[in-house]
Design an enzyme around this catalytic site. Structure first.
Site, PDB file in Angstrom:
ATOM      1  N   SER A  70      79.837 -41.711 -67.772  1.00 33.30           N
ATOM      2  CA  SER A  70      79.354 -40.455 -68.344  1.00 33.30           C
ATOM      3  C   SER A  70      78.089 -40.694 -69.160  1.00 33.30           C
ATOM      4  O   SER A  70      77.906 -41.782 -69.749  1.00 33.30           O
ATOM      5  CB  SER A  70      80.456 -39.906 -69.255  1.00 33.30           C
ATOM      6  OG  SER A  70      79.954 -38.890 -70.066  1.00 33.30           O
ATOM      7  N   TYR A  85      86.455 -41.048 -76.362  1.00 35.11           N
ATOM      8  CA  TYR A  85      86.324 -40.847 -74.916  1.00 35.11           C
ATOM      9  C   TYR A  85      85.154 -41.675 -74.376  1.00 35.11           C
ATOM     10  O   TYR A  85      85.296 -42.462 -73.429  1.00 35.11           O
ATOM     11  CB  TYR A  85      86.125 -39.359 -74.596  1.00 35.11           C
ATOM     12  CG  TYR A  85      85.578 -39.111 -73.214  1.00 35.11           C
ATOM     13  CD1 TYR A  85      86.346 -39.353 -72.088  1.00 35.11           C
ATOM     14  CD2 TYR A  85      84.261 -38.636 -73.033  1.00 35.11           C
ATOM     15  CE1 TYR A  85      85.842 -39.139 -70.809  1.00 35.11           C
ATOM     16  CE2 TYR A  85      83.749 -38.424 -71.759  1.00 35.11           C
ATOM     17  CZ  TYR A  85      84.542 -38.679 -70.651  1.00 35.11           C
ATOM     18  OH  TYR A  85      84.034 -38.475 -69.383  1.00 35.11           O
ATOM     19  N   LYS A  88      84.782 -45.112 -71.754  1.00 35.86           N
ATOM     20  CA  LYS A  88      83.895 -45.223 -70.578  1.00 35.86           C
ATOM     21  C   LYS A  88      83.046 -46.489 -70.692  1.00 35.86           C
ATOM     22  O   LYS A  88      82.869 -47.224 -69.718  1.00 35.86           O
ATOM     23  CB  LYS A  88      82.986 -43.990 -70.470  1.00 35.86           C
ATOM     24  CG  LYS A  88      83.728 -42.725 -70.092  1.00 35.86           C
ATOM     25  CD  LYS A  88      84.183 -42.754 -68.653  1.00 35.86           C
ATOM     26  CE  LYS A  88      85.073 -41.596 -68.299  1.00 35.86           C
ATOM     27  NZ  LYS A  88      85.787 -41.766 -67.049  1.00 35.86           N
TER      28      LYS A  88
HETATM   29  P1  NAD Z   1      89.638 -33.818 -64.140  1.00 43.72           P
HETATM   30  O1  NAD Z   1      90.508 -33.887 -65.344  1.00 43.72           O
HETATM   31  O2  NAD Z   1      89.544 -32.537 -63.414  1.00 43.72           O
HETATM   32  O3  NAD Z   1      90.063 -34.961 -63.105  1.00 43.72           O
HETATM   33  C1  NAD Z   1      90.619 -36.183 -63.514  1.00 43.72           C
HETATM   34  C2  NAD Z   1      91.911 -36.378 -62.759  1.00 43.72           C
HETATM   35  O4  NAD Z   1      92.493 -37.618 -63.124  1.00 43.72           O
HETATM   36  C3  NAD Z   1      92.931 -35.303 -63.065  1.00 43.72           C
HETATM   37  O5  NAD Z   1      93.369 -34.736 -61.853  1.00 43.72           O
HETATM   38  C4  NAD Z   1      94.051 -36.024 -63.768  1.00 43.72           C
HETATM   39  O6  NAD Z   1      95.303 -35.454 -63.478  1.00 43.72           O
HETATM   40  C5  NAD Z   1      93.891 -37.438 -63.253  1.00 43.72           C
HETATM   41  N1  NAD Z   1      94.379 -38.491 -64.134  1.00 43.72           N
HETATM   42  C6  NAD Z   1      94.105 -38.670 -65.446  1.00 43.72           C
HETATM   43  N2  NAD Z   1      94.725 -39.772 -65.882  1.00 43.72           N
HETATM   44  C7  NAD Z   1      95.397 -40.311 -64.851  1.00 43.72           C
HETATM   45  C8  NAD Z   1      96.225 -41.451 -64.676  1.00 43.72           C
HETATM   46  N3  NAD Z   1      96.516 -42.270 -65.685  1.00 43.72           N
HETATM   47  N4  NAD Z   1      96.754 -41.704 -63.459  1.00 43.72           N
HETATM   48  C9  NAD Z   1      96.498 -40.879 -62.423  1.00 43.72           C
HETATM   49  N5  NAD Z   1      95.732 -39.787 -62.532  1.00 43.72           N
HETATM   50  C10 NAD Z   1      95.179 -39.506 -63.734  1.00 43.72           C
HETATM   51  O7  NAD Z   1      88.201 -34.318 -64.594  1.00 43.72           O
HETATM   52  P2  NAD Z   1      86.819 -34.288 -63.814  1.00 43.72           P
HETATM   53  O8  NAD Z   1      85.942 -33.345 -64.509  1.00 43.72           O
HETATM   54  O9  NAD Z   1      87.032 -34.167 -62.378  1.00 43.72           O
HETATM   55  O10 NAD Z   1      86.308 -35.742 -64.159  1.00 43.72           O
HETATM   56  C11 NAD Z   1      86.507 -36.839 -63.295  1.00 43.72           C
HETATM   57  C12 NAD Z   1      85.993 -38.092 -63.966  1.00 43.72           C
HETATM   58  O11 NAD Z   1      84.621 -37.901 -64.284  1.00 43.72           O
HETATM   59  C13 NAD Z   1      86.685 -38.430 -65.281  1.00 43.72           C
HETATM   60  O12 NAD Z   1      86.842 -39.810 -65.365  1.00 43.72           O
HETATM   61  C14 NAD Z   1      85.693 -37.947 -66.321  1.00 43.72           C
HETATM   62  O13 NAD Z   1      85.790 -38.681 -67.514  1.00 43.72           O
HETATM   63  C15 NAD Z   1      84.373 -38.190 -65.649  1.00 43.72           C
HETATM   64  N6  NAD Z   1      83.307 -37.297 -66.141  1.00 43.72           N
HETATM   65  C16 NAD Z   1      83.487 -35.954 -66.118  1.00 43.72           C
HETATM   66  C17 NAD Z   1      82.497 -35.128 -66.613  1.00 43.72           C
HETATM   67  C18 NAD Z   1      82.686 -33.637 -66.634  1.00 43.72           C
HETATM   68  O14 NAD Z   1      81.970 -32.959 -67.349  1.00 43.72           O
HETATM   69  N7  NAD Z   1      83.606 -33.073 -65.868  1.00 43.72           N
HETATM   70  C19 NAD Z   1      81.307 -35.661 -67.097  1.00 43.72           C
HETATM   71  C20 NAD Z   1      81.156 -37.035 -67.079  1.00 43.72           C
HETATM   72  C21 NAD Z   1      82.157 -37.859 -66.608  1.00 43.72           C
END
Ligand code: NAD
Length: 684
Positions: free
Chosen positions: A129, A157, A161
């Protein structure tokens, strides 16, 4: 070029960015397995992905910290690479429950990497991120932010990362020729898939601007709060780099391909920014979304939020140069797609009046029982095996015969209760036909015929999906997909079965659509095989049901039970009351509808009414099909029920049509053609 085998494990694939990436992976020829513990998502996204991509997506509800669970996935699939989305992601929450964030994100990643090491899987794309940079405005020359910008996350958080990035760096350094790691630092993903079928479905109060605005637009929230308008920007609100989630998903394909082409015993661990390079203020995005939804959304400016900084805009040059990737869509596109997703799914994947349970064993998402119209007085339940209608409950009374679980539906003695019959319903005499000069011989399951396709018939196959859509307050659709290939029939086909439920009109519609996807022409004839009993609420036979069959012709049958091709009068078979002494039918009635490959252009015509005096229920069956088989005999044909327990009406093409010149065209499906038909069951 894809490496072989090309299985990609997508962790967190049920979530927002993961689900969009699965679509792109499949479009690019990869095969996906998804692991997700569903802590911030629901299986509905996977069911929808299967319908959208017409592809089976193996799914494991496993927590990444569960070593044994993760190992089992690697044992079952030859995982070539991993895209690692799974993680907790709410910045604010991470400051109040930091241990949970460290445990989930870091331990989950360690278990994943350890398992990869054990199974020899060497490629991983990691969701990092822009948060790892912290406040880049602390430097005078770091906006837009390059990958070289020193990292300094300001919340737990972001620290998880960065810690994972460091773990990847160290692991790569320990065996530099072995590991291939792509670290993708996302900026602000927004929008939804243009199909409107998948999108962001935040649980609780959304943390991000766009999902929050979407909920204001559908009146789930009162107004938008803008946190501070006294920043040093064009309009006083903070600047962020928003990126369409589909562009972001494509960035993963680009990085996977980049890792794939590194050869010669070399490894890599490298970070890339995924952003557009253009910053937009909160007010600019607010205006773009108001324009997309055509609503002037109420908002209030409140004080700054702790931790917010003036500007987080990416310098995406490294990704453009090395991954040959750049964004193709703008904020306005994302707003349009977000609005499309929101209007179709105002409560995300949750739909009022829809409930689901496992139909096989708990945790087996490939077989669920979906009930639509719960509490409305008109409830229909379906399951994946055979895209079967398991129950139809009208004013508290079940009117079709159903079974209790998947095993009973797979039992040989199940007489196709409620299921989809295909690829070819009814009989093909001698089980053979000639297509494009080639004779096709099917397995016989009757003395001189193949009935309902015998082997590999649709009723025993698990359909993909379903996609459940709430069209308005009274109407739902439930769509299943079957990819039928490599069977005794020529050609591969994709078939959809879409049930339409109108709880106000008390109608259940079934619509079939079939396409030939590969190979020579094939045959198709699809129908539903529900056994109705309008007196079932008394657990009694359907004797006493009063019928009116709205047809003045039946297919003549010779002494061997084979149709002669002639139409004859049904005699006194049109109006009758069922009783133990008869009448008994296994008869093909003729409607006057034109027999074509897609009968949906025909008018829907009522072909039969049935009414039972004790329940007072009246059923009318309408169809676009040229004929229908009416069936109510056969000793013990329904396990656990007597022979008089139900009647069946199967609208379809003429029996043995493939072997009769005048009817052949209505069952031969060629490349570029569409098979279609419609049946309606209406209750009063
Ligand atoms: P999201 O919460 O929709 O998807 C993450 C998924 O991981 C969820 O479905 C959740 O149920 C699953 N999960 C969490 N912990 C778990 C575990 N221990 N075992 C199995 N499954 C698990 O989030 P997103 O927006 O799709 O983000 C995806 C990734 O991208 C994340 O790692 C997030 O930190 C990163 N990210 C997201 C953003 C954003 O703004 N959405 C920005 C930068 C980075």
């Amino acid at each position: 070029m894809l490496s072989k085998p090309n299985w990609v494990l997508v962790t967190g694939g049920a979530g927002y960015i993961g689900s969009h990436t699965v679509v792109e992976l499949i479009e690019n020829g990869y095969k996906c397995v998804v692991v997700d513990n569903l802590c911030n998502s629901s299986y509905e996204s996977i069911a929808r992905l299967q319908v959208l991509t017409k592809t089976e997506i193996p799914f494991f509800q496993v927590d990444l910290t569960d070593e044994e669970g993760v190992s089992k996935i690697f044992q079952q699939y030859p995982i070539d690479s991993v895209i690692h989305f799974a993680g907790l992601k709410a910045v604010g929450e991470s400051t109040s429950i930091p241990l949970k964030y460290y445990h989930n994100n870091i331990v989950g990643t360690l278990v994943l990497l350890e398992t990869m090491r054990k199974f020899g899987t060497k490629k991983l794309v990691f969701s990092s991120s822009a948060t790892v940079y912290g406040d880049a405005t602390r430097f005078s020359d770091m906006i837009p932010i390059p990958e070289e910008c020193p990292t300094q996350p300001t919340n737990p958080y972001g620290k998880t990362k960065l810690a994972i990035e460091e773990i990847l760096t160290d692991l790569h350094a320990s065996e530099p020729e072995k590991w291939k790691f792509a670290v993708l630092r996302y900026f602000n993903p927004i929008g939804a898939h243009p199909s409107g079928l998948i999108g962001e479905d935040p649980l609780g109060i959304p943390n991000n601007l766009l999902p929050y605005m979407a909920q204001v637009a559908v009146k789930r929230r009162e107004k938008l709060f803008i946190f501070g308008n006294d920043y040093d920007s064009r309009d006083g609100t903070p600047i962020r780099d928003y990126i369409h989630v589909v562009d972001l998903a494509r960035g993963h394909i680009a990085s996977l391909k980049y890792l794939d082409q590194i050869g010669g015993g070399q490894g890599i661990c490298r970070a890339w920014n995924l952003g557009s390079g253009t910053g937009s203020t909160v007010i600019e995005v607010y205006k773009a979304f108001c324009l997309a939804c055509g609503i002037e959304l109420p908002f209030e400016v409140v004080g700054r939020r702790t931790g917010d900084v003036l500007n987080l805009t990416a310098k995406p040059d490294r990704a453009t140069k090395e991954l040959q990737w750049k964004t193709e869509m703008c904020v306005a596109d994302a707003c349009k797609d977000l609005w499309n997703w929101t209007t179709g799914n105002p409560f995300g994947y949750q739909i009022m009046g829809v409930v689901d349970t496992f139909f096989n064993v708990p945790g087996d998402y490939g077989s669920r029982l979906i009930t639509v119209g719960r509490g409305s007085g008109f409830e229909a339940s379906f399951t994946n095996v055979g895209a079967t209608l398991v129950d139809l409950n009208v004013n508290g009374k079940s009117v079709v015969i159903g079974l209790a679980n998947e095993a009973e539906y797979l039992d040989e003695s199940n007489p196709y209760l409620g299921t989809t019959i295909g690829r070819y319903a009814n009989r093909i005499y001698d089980g053979s036909f000639t297509l494009e000069g080639t004779k096709v011989q099917l397995a016989l399951n009757e003395k001189n015929a193949t009935l309902h396709s015998s082997l590999q018939s649709f009723h025993k196959q698990r359909f993909l999906g379903p996609l459940v859509v709430n069209l308005n307050k009274n109407e739902y659709t439930v769509k299943y997909i079957l990819v039928d290939k490599g069977t005794q029939f020529p050609g591969d086909v994709v078939v959809s079965v879409t049930y339409g439920i109108n709880i106000k009109l008390q109608t259940l519609t079934v619509e079939y659509e079939g396409h030939l996807t590969k190979g020579p022409a094939t045959v198709m004839n699809l129908t539903n095989h529900s056994y109705f009993n309008l007196n079932m609420f008394q657990n009694s036979s359907c004797d006493g049901t009063k019928f009116n069959i709205l047809s003045d012709k039946v297919l003549e049958i010779d002494l061997n039970g084979k149709p002669t091709g002639k139409f004859v009068s049904p005699g006194n078979a049109s109006k009758f009351i069922l009783s133990p002494s008869g009448p008994h039918f296994d008869t093909c009635f003729v409607t006057d509808a034109e027999a074509t490959i897609d009968t949906r252009t025909n008018d829907l015509k009522p072909v039969l009414t049935a009414q039972h005096p004790l329940s007072g229920l009246k059923l009318t069956i309408l169809t676009t099909e040229p004929s229908f088989q009416f069936y109510n005999k056969g000793p013990g044909y329904i396990k656990h029920h007597g022979e008089r327990f139900g009647f069946c009406c199967e609208p379809e093409r003429f029996i043995n049509a493939v072997n009769v010149n005048e009817w052949r065209d209505s069952v031969i499906l060629k490349q570029g053609e569409v098979y279609g038909s419609r049946i309606v069951y209406k209750f009063e």
